[in-house]
Design an enzyme around this catalytic site. Structure first.
Site, PDB file in Angstrom:
ATOM      1  CB  SER A   1      -0.768  -0.030   1.206  1.00 32.88           C
ATOM      2  OG  SER A   1      -1.415   1.489   1.350  1.00 32.88           O
TER       3      SER A   1
ATOM      4  CG  HIS B   1      -3.804  -1.773  -1.687  1.00 36.27           C
ATOM      5  ND1 HIS B   1      -4.944  -2.474  -2.114  1.00 36.27           N
ATOM      6  CD2 HIS B   1      -4.189  -0.857  -0.669  1.00 36.27           C
ATOM      7  CE1 HIS B   1      -5.817  -2.142  -1.195  1.00 36.27           C
ATOM      8  NE2 HIS B   1      -5.566  -1.248  -0.470  1.00 36.27           N
TER       9      HIS B   1
ATOM     10  CG  ASP C   1      -5.024   2.172   0.944  1.00 39.10           C
ATOM     11  OD1 ASP C   1      -4.048   1.718   1.506  1.00 39.10           O
ATOM     12  OD2 ASP C   1      -6.034   1.313   0.596  1.00 39.10           O
TER      13      ASP C   1
ATOM     14  CG  MET D   1      -7.948   6.947   2.436  1.00 36.12           C
ATOM     15  SD  MET D   1      -7.026   6.690   4.005  1.00 36.12           S
ATOM     16  CE  MET D   1      -6.667   5.076   3.743  1.00 36.12           C
TER      17      MET D   1
ATOM     18  CG  HIS E   1      -9.273  -0.081  -0.422  1.00 35.09           C
ATOM     19  ND1 HIS E   1      -8.686  -0.339   0.643  1.00 35.09           N
ATOM     20  CD2 HIS E   1     -10.488  -0.036  -0.411  1.00 35.09           C
ATOM     21  CE1 HIS E   1      -9.499  -0.269   1.508  1.00 35.09           C
ATOM     22  NE2 HIS E   1     -10.612  -0.077   1.083  1.00 35.09           N
TER      23      HIS E   1
ATOM     24  CG  MET F   1     -11.090   3.038   1.839  1.00 35.53           C
ATOM     25  SD  MET F   1      -9.447   2.848   2.790  1.00 35.53           S
ATOM     26  CE  MET F   1      -8.373   2.891   1.551  1.00 35.53           C
TER      27      MET F   1
ATOM     28  CG  MET G   1     -11.644  -3.112   4.686  1.00 36.14           C
ATOM     29  SD  MET G   1     -10.069  -2.789   3.964  1.00 36.14           S
ATOM     30  CE  MET G   1      -9.431  -1.576   5.308  1.00 36.14           C
TER      31      MET G   1
ATOM     32  CG  ASP H   1      -6.223  -3.471   2.679  1.00 37.43           C
ATOM     33  OD1 ASP H   1      -6.884  -2.451   2.156  1.00 37.43           O
ATOM     34  OD2 ASP H   1      -5.150  -2.847   3.369  1.00 37.43           O
TER      35      ASP H   1
HETATM   36  C1  DX5 Z   1      -6.340   1.184   5.623  1.00 41.77           C
HETATM   37  C2  DX5 Z   1      -5.860   0.779   4.281  1.00 41.77           C
HETATM   38  C3  DX5 Z   1      -4.585  -0.205   4.248  1.00 41.77           C
HETATM   39  C4  DX5 Z   1      -3.550   0.343   5.010  1.00 41.77           C
HETATM   40  C5  DX5 Z   1      -2.678  -0.943   5.144  1.00 41.77           C
HETATM   41  O1  DX5 Z   1      -7.374   2.186   5.324  1.00 41.77           O
HETATM   42  O2  DX5 Z   1      -6.968   0.210   3.418  1.00 41.77           O
HETATM   43  O3  DX5 Z   1      -4.565  -0.511   2.992  1.00 41.77           O
HETATM   44  O4  DX5 Z   1      -2.818   1.226   4.237  1.00 41.77           O
HETATM   45  O5  DX5 Z   1      -1.641  -0.260   5.952  1.00 41.77           O
HETATM   46  P1  DX5 Z   1      -0.897  -1.549   7.141  1.00 41.77           P
HETATM   47  O6  DX5 Z   1      -0.485  -2.480   6.240  1.00 41.77           O
HETATM   48  O7  DX5 Z   1       0.146  -0.454   7.618  1.00 41.77           O
HETATM   49  O8  DX5 Z   1      -1.791  -1.907   8.024  1.00 41.77           O
HETATM   50 ZN    ZN Z   2      -6.461  -0.596   1.219  1.00 42.53          ZN
END
Ligand code: DX5
Ligand code: ZN
Length: 225
Positions: free
Chosen positions: A10, A35, A37, A39, A68, A70, A139, A175
Site C-alpha cells: 500500500s 495497492h 488507498d 481516501m 481501493h 474508501m 478489511m 488489508d
Molecule cells: C487502511 C488501508 C490499508 C492500509 C494498510 O484503510 O486500506 O491498505 O494502508 O496499512 P498497514 O499494512 O500498515 O496496516
Molecule cells: Zn487498502
C-alpha cells in the site's frame, strides 16, 4: 487450483514526496500489485489522493494497479479512476445504496471488479453479487490509516469468504495489519492477495523493500505448503 499468492504494497505508507520512485522501487523489490488507498475524509477519517496522482504514477510501472476506493459516493468517480490507469477498482459495499450497479459500472469500464467490507459488515451483504466480482477485499482493520493491528476475528471471516465463493475464480485480498506474524494465518484461512503498507515500506529503498516483500511471501507460502 489455488489462486497465486500476491503481495500488494500500500503506497499509503510510502514517502509521498517521491511516490513515483517509491512505486518503481517496490515493484523492483518483487511486489506483484500496487495497492492504491484512495481516501476522501468523508467515508473514512483521512484524506489521501485522487485519480490525478494515480494518473501521474501510471507511467512509472506496468505493475497491476489495485485501487481501493474508501470514498462515498464512489459511482461519480469510477470512470476517472479507470481512465487514470487502475487495473482493478474496489468499492466498499457500505459506500452507497446500489452496490450491484457500481460493480456493473466497473465491469463496463473494462476493469477488474472488487468489493470490500469493513470489519463489522457481514458477508451476507455480498452473497448476491459473487458472480459480479473478481476480487473480495476483507478489511482486517477499520479503514483510514496504516500501521494498525490486525483484527483477529477477521481470520474466521476470511475462512467464511473462501467457503462462500466455492470454486468461483475470485481473489481474496486482506488489508490491514498484515505482517510476517499475521500473513501466514491469513493465507491458511484462504486469502491469496495481501496488502501491506507499514510492513513493506520500512527501511529505505529497494534492498529493504525486497527483504520485506520476500519475508511476507515466504511466510504466506510456508503456511499453505
Ligand atoms: C487502511 C488501508 C490499508 C492500509 C494498510 O484503510 O486500506 O491498505 O494502508 O496499512 P498497514 O499494512 O500498515 O496496516
Ligand atoms: Zn487498502
Amino acid at each position: 487450483m489455488s489462486s497465486p499468492i500476491r503481495i500488494a504494497p500500500s503506497i499509503l505508507a510510502a514517502d509521498f514526496s517521491k511516490l513515483g520512485q517509491e512505486v518503481r522501487d517496490v515493484v523492483e523489490a518483487g511486489a506483484d500489485w500496487v495497492h492504491l488507498d484512495v481516501m476522501d475524509g468523508h467515508f473514512v477519517p483521512n484524506i489521501s489522493f485522487g485519480p490525478d496522482v494515480i494518473k501521474a504514477l501510471r507511467p512509472h510501472t506496468n505493475a497491476f494497479f489495485d485501487c481501493h476506493l474508501m470514498i462515498a459516493p464512489a459511482d461519480p468517480y469510477l470512470e476517472a479512476f479507470a481512465k487514470a490507469g487502475c487495473d482493478s477498482i474496489t468499492v466498499h459495499a457500505e459506500s452507497g445504496a446500489h452496490l450491484h450497479r457500481s460493480l456493473q459500472t466497473i465491469r463496463a469500464l473494462g476493469k477488474k471488479v472488487g468489493v470490500t467490507l469493513n470489519p463489522a459488515t457481514p458477508l451476507s451483504v455480498i452473497e448476491n453479487v459473487l458472480d459480479d466480482v473478481d476480487l473480495i477485499l476483507i478489511m482486517s482493520v477499520n479503514p483510514g490509516f496504516g500501521g494498525q493491528k490486525f483484527i483477529p476475528a477477521m481470520f474466521d471471516k476470511i475462512r467464511a469468504t473462501r467457503a462462500m465463493i466455492g470454486s468461483r475464480p475470485i481473489d481474496i485480498e486482506v488489508d490491514g495489519g498484515i505482517t510476517a506474524e499475521t500473513i501466514g494465518a491469513a493465507a491458511a484461512a484462504g486469502a491469496n492477495v495481501f496488502v501491506a503498507g507499514s510492513a513493506i515500506y520500512k527501511g529505505d529503498g529497494i534492498a529493504a523493500y525486497r527483504q520485506n516483500v520476500t519475508a511476507l511471501r515466504a511466510a504466506a507460502e510456508g503456511a499453505i505448503a
